[in-house]
Design a protein around this motif. Sequence first.
Motif, mmCIF file in Angstrom:
data_model
loop_
_atom_site.group_PDB
_atom_site.id
_atom_site.type_symbol
_atom_site.label_atom_id
_atom_site.label_comp_id
_atom_site.label_asym_id
_atom_site.label_seq_id
_atom_site.Cartn_x
_atom_site.Cartn_y
_atom_site.Cartn_z
ATOM 1 N N GLN B 31 0.775 -1.225 0.000
ATOM 2 C CA GLN B 31 0.000 0.000 0.000
ATOM 3 C C GLN B 31 0.814 1.287 0.000
ATOM 4 O O GLN B 31 0.532 2.200 -0.755
ATOM 5 C CB GLN B 31 -0.915 -0.007 1.234
ATOM 6 C CG GLN B 31 -1.930 -1.126 1.229
ATOM 7 C CD GLN B 31 -3.028 -0.888 0.228
ATOM 8 O OE1 GLN B 31 -3.408 0.254 -0.007
ATOM 9 N NE2 GLN B 31 -3.526 -1.953 -0.374
ATOM 10 N N SER B 32 1.757 1.387 0.907
ATOM 11 C CA SER B 32 2.522 2.632 0.991
ATOM 12 C C SER B 32 4.005 2.317 1.042
ATOM 13 O O SER B 32 4.407 1.222 1.422
ATOM 14 C CB SER B 32 2.081 3.480 2.202
ATOM 15 O OG SER B 32 2.095 2.717 3.391
ATOM 16 N N PHE B 34 8.163 3.961 1.464
ATOM 17 C CA PHE B 34 8.978 5.030 2.044
ATOM 18 C C PHE B 34 10.447 4.696 1.878
ATOM 19 O O PHE B 34 10.836 3.531 1.810
ATOM 20 C CB PHE B 34 8.682 5.175 3.551
ATOM 21 C CG PHE B 34 7.233 5.335 3.889
ATOM 22 C CD1 PHE B 34 6.458 4.236 4.211
ATOM 23 C CD2 PHE B 34 6.636 6.591 3.881
ATOM 24 C CE1 PHE B 34 5.115 4.364 4.516
ATOM 25 C CE2 PHE B 34 5.289 6.727 4.188
ATOM 26 C CZ PHE B 34 4.533 5.611 4.499
ATOM 27 N N TYR B 36 13.986 5.498 4.013
ATOM 28 C CA TYR B 36 14.584 5.994 5.242
ATOM 29 C C TYR B 36 16.091 5.945 5.089
ATOM 30 O O TYR B 36 16.636 5.174 4.315
ATOM 31 C CB TYR B 36 14.193 5.123 6.455
ATOM 32 C CG TYR B 36 12.782 5.337 6.943
ATOM 33 C CD1 TYR B 36 11.701 4.751 6.290
ATOM 34 C CD2 TYR B 36 12.530 6.123 8.062
ATOM 35 C CE1 TYR B 36 10.412 4.945 6.749
ATOM 36 C CE2 TYR B 36 11.236 6.312 8.527
ATOM 37 C CZ TYR B 36 10.185 5.727 7.858
ATOM 38 O OH TYR B 36 8.902 5.916 8.317
ATOM 39 N N VAL B 89 10.920 0.834 2.847
ATOM 40 C CA VAL B 89 9.861 0.284 3.678
ATOM 41 C C VAL B 89 8.606 0.164 2.838
ATOM 42 O O VAL B 89 8.220 1.110 2.143
ATOM 43 C CB VAL B 89 9.574 1.181 4.897
ATOM 44 C CG1 VAL B 89 8.478 0.561 5.766
ATOM 45 C CG2 VAL B 89 10.835 1.394 5.703
ATOM 46 N N SER B 97 -5.150 -3.241 9.647
ATOM 47 C CA SER B 97 -4.005 -2.376 9.926
ATOM 48 C C SER B 97 -3.025 -2.479 8.765
ATOM 49 O O SER B 97 -3.312 -3.137 7.773
ATOM 50 C CB SER B 97 -3.360 -2.831 11.238
ATOM 51 O OG SER B 97 -2.326 -1.947 11.607
ATOM 52 N N TYR B 98 -1.910 -1.825 8.874
ATOM 53 C CA TYR B 98 -0.874 -1.895 7.849
ATOM 54 C C TYR B 98 0.428 -2.300 8.512
ATOM 55 O O TYR B 98 0.853 -1.676 9.483
ATOM 56 C CB TYR B 98 -0.725 -0.547 7.128
ATOM 57 C CG TYR B 98 -1.942 -0.168 6.330
ATOM 58 C CD1 TYR B 98 -2.959 0.571 6.911
ATOM 59 C CD2 TYR B 98 -2.091 -0.576 5.012
ATOM 60 C CE1 TYR B 98 -4.090 0.897 6.197
ATOM 61 C CE2 TYR B 98 -3.227 -0.250 4.289
ATOM 62 C CZ TYR B 98 -4.221 0.485 4.890
ATOM 63 O OH TYR B 98 -5.348 0.800 4.189
ATOM 64 N N ILE B 99 1.031 -3.321 7.984
ATOM 65 C CA ILE B 99 2.262 -3.850 8.573
ATOM 66 C C ILE B 99 3.438 -3.403 7.729
ATOM 67 O O ILE B 99 3.496 -3.692 6.528
ATOM 68 C CB ILE B 99 2.227 -5.387 8.637
ATOM 69 C CG1 ILE B 99 0.981 -5.860 9.388
ATOM 70 C CG2 ILE B 99 3.496 -5.909 9.288
ATOM 71 C CD1 ILE B 99 0.892 -5.356 10.813
ATOM 72 N N PRO B 100 4.393 -2.708 8.335
ATOM 73 C CA PRO B 100 5.572 -2.272 7.579
ATOM 74 C C PRO B 100 6.628 -3.371 7.515
ATOM 75 O O PRO B 100 6.847 -4.093 8.490
ATOM 76 C CB PRO B 100 6.076 -1.084 8.404
ATOM 77 C CG PRO B 100 5.677 -1.403 9.799
ATOM 78 C CD PRO B 100 4.401 -2.202 9.713
ATOM 79 N N PHE B 102 10.688 -3.763 6.363
ATOM 80 C CA PHE B 102 11.897 -3.071 5.974
ATOM 81 C C PHE B 102 12.768 -3.957 5.093
ATOM 82 O O PHE B 102 12.876 -5.160 5.324
ATOM 83 C CB PHE B 102 12.722 -2.702 7.217
ATOM 84 C CG PHE B 102 12.265 -1.446 7.897
ATOM 85 C CD1 PHE B 102 11.121 -1.445 8.670
ATOM 86 C CD2 PHE B 102 12.978 -0.272 7.762
ATOM 87 C CE1 PHE B 102 10.696 -0.281 9.299
ATOM 88 C CE2 PHE B 102 12.571 0.894 8.396
ATOM 89 C CZ PHE B 102 11.420 0.884 9.157
ATOM 90 N N GLY B 103 13.401 -3.335 4.120
ATOM 91 C CA GLY B 103 14.473 -4.016 3.417
ATOM 92 C C GLY B 103 15.707 -4.031 4.293
ATOM 93 O O GLY B 103 15.752 -3.361 5.336
ATOM 94 N N ARG B 104 16.717 -4.775 3.890
ATOM 95 C CA ARG B 104 17.943 -4.869 4.700
ATOM 96 C C ARG B 104 18.813 -3.633 4.557
ATOM 97 O O ARG B 104 19.761 -3.455 5.319
ATOM 98 C CB ARG B 104 18.726 -6.112 4.301
ATOM 99 C CG ARG B 104 18.033 -7.390 4.714
ATOM 100 C CD ARG B 104 18.957 -8.569 4.605
ATOM 101 N NE ARG B 104 20.097 -8.427 5.521
ATOM 102 C CZ ARG B 104 21.041 -9.340 5.661
ATOM 103 N NH1 ARG B 104 21.006 -10.438 4.952
ATOM 104 N NH2 ARG B 104 22.040 -9.154 6.497
#
Lengths: 115, 112
Positions: B31-32, B34, B36, B89, B97-100, B102-104
């Motif tokens: 869905q979303s 990002f 970082y 992310v 809900s939305y579960i994030p 992360f890439g490594r």
Amino acid sequence: GAVVSQHPSWVICKSGTSVKIECRSLDFQATTMFWYRQFPKQSLMLMATSNEGSKATYEQGVEKDKFLINHASLTLSTLTVTSAHPEDSSFYICSAAYSSYNEQFFGPGTRLTVL
Amino acid sequence: RKEVEQDPGPFNVPEGATVAFNCTYSNSASQSFFWYRQDCRKEPKLLMSVYSSGNEDGRFTAQLNRASQYISLLIRDSKLSDSATYLCVVTLASGGSYIPTFGRGTSLIVHP
């Protein structure tokens, strides 16, 4: 960006003790807070998602009785590592978000060392 | 296959160079998105959100390609201070809900 504080920033404890970590969103109300763990040179691993006023949702493999999460208000969530053991030594980071869909703002992290 | 994959690098580039990172995700229902940035022994800091129309913030440009399921980050005119690990992310809807995830991370080293 929004400001999230985390306390303590580091802690050293003996095996078998419990450690409580606080995460606060200082300038906004966080409906959702996340707790992560990061081992050296590895990616962030999501431990649990915490929504204000409800029980936390734990990721597979994370023991809810060992990692107690409380999110009693829109600005505070706590993680308690119960009966800590050396293998629990890690970098614990929280993040806060307006909702789980939105971007997260991270606290500075807590380095836990269990002797 | 991992849910979110990034080339770990390191990408070693001179100051002033242009560098691009890709991040692929496996779930088309994501869905979303990002980017970082994380400095050594520090917490991640939001660099930018990634929209379908793409977005730019100064020297940084992010793109989303839903058809090929990847997001990209382009850094122009690299500075020494850009040296860091860049994390993508991806969030996925799950049970209301939305579960994030992360890439490594991709490590960038900008040298003089």
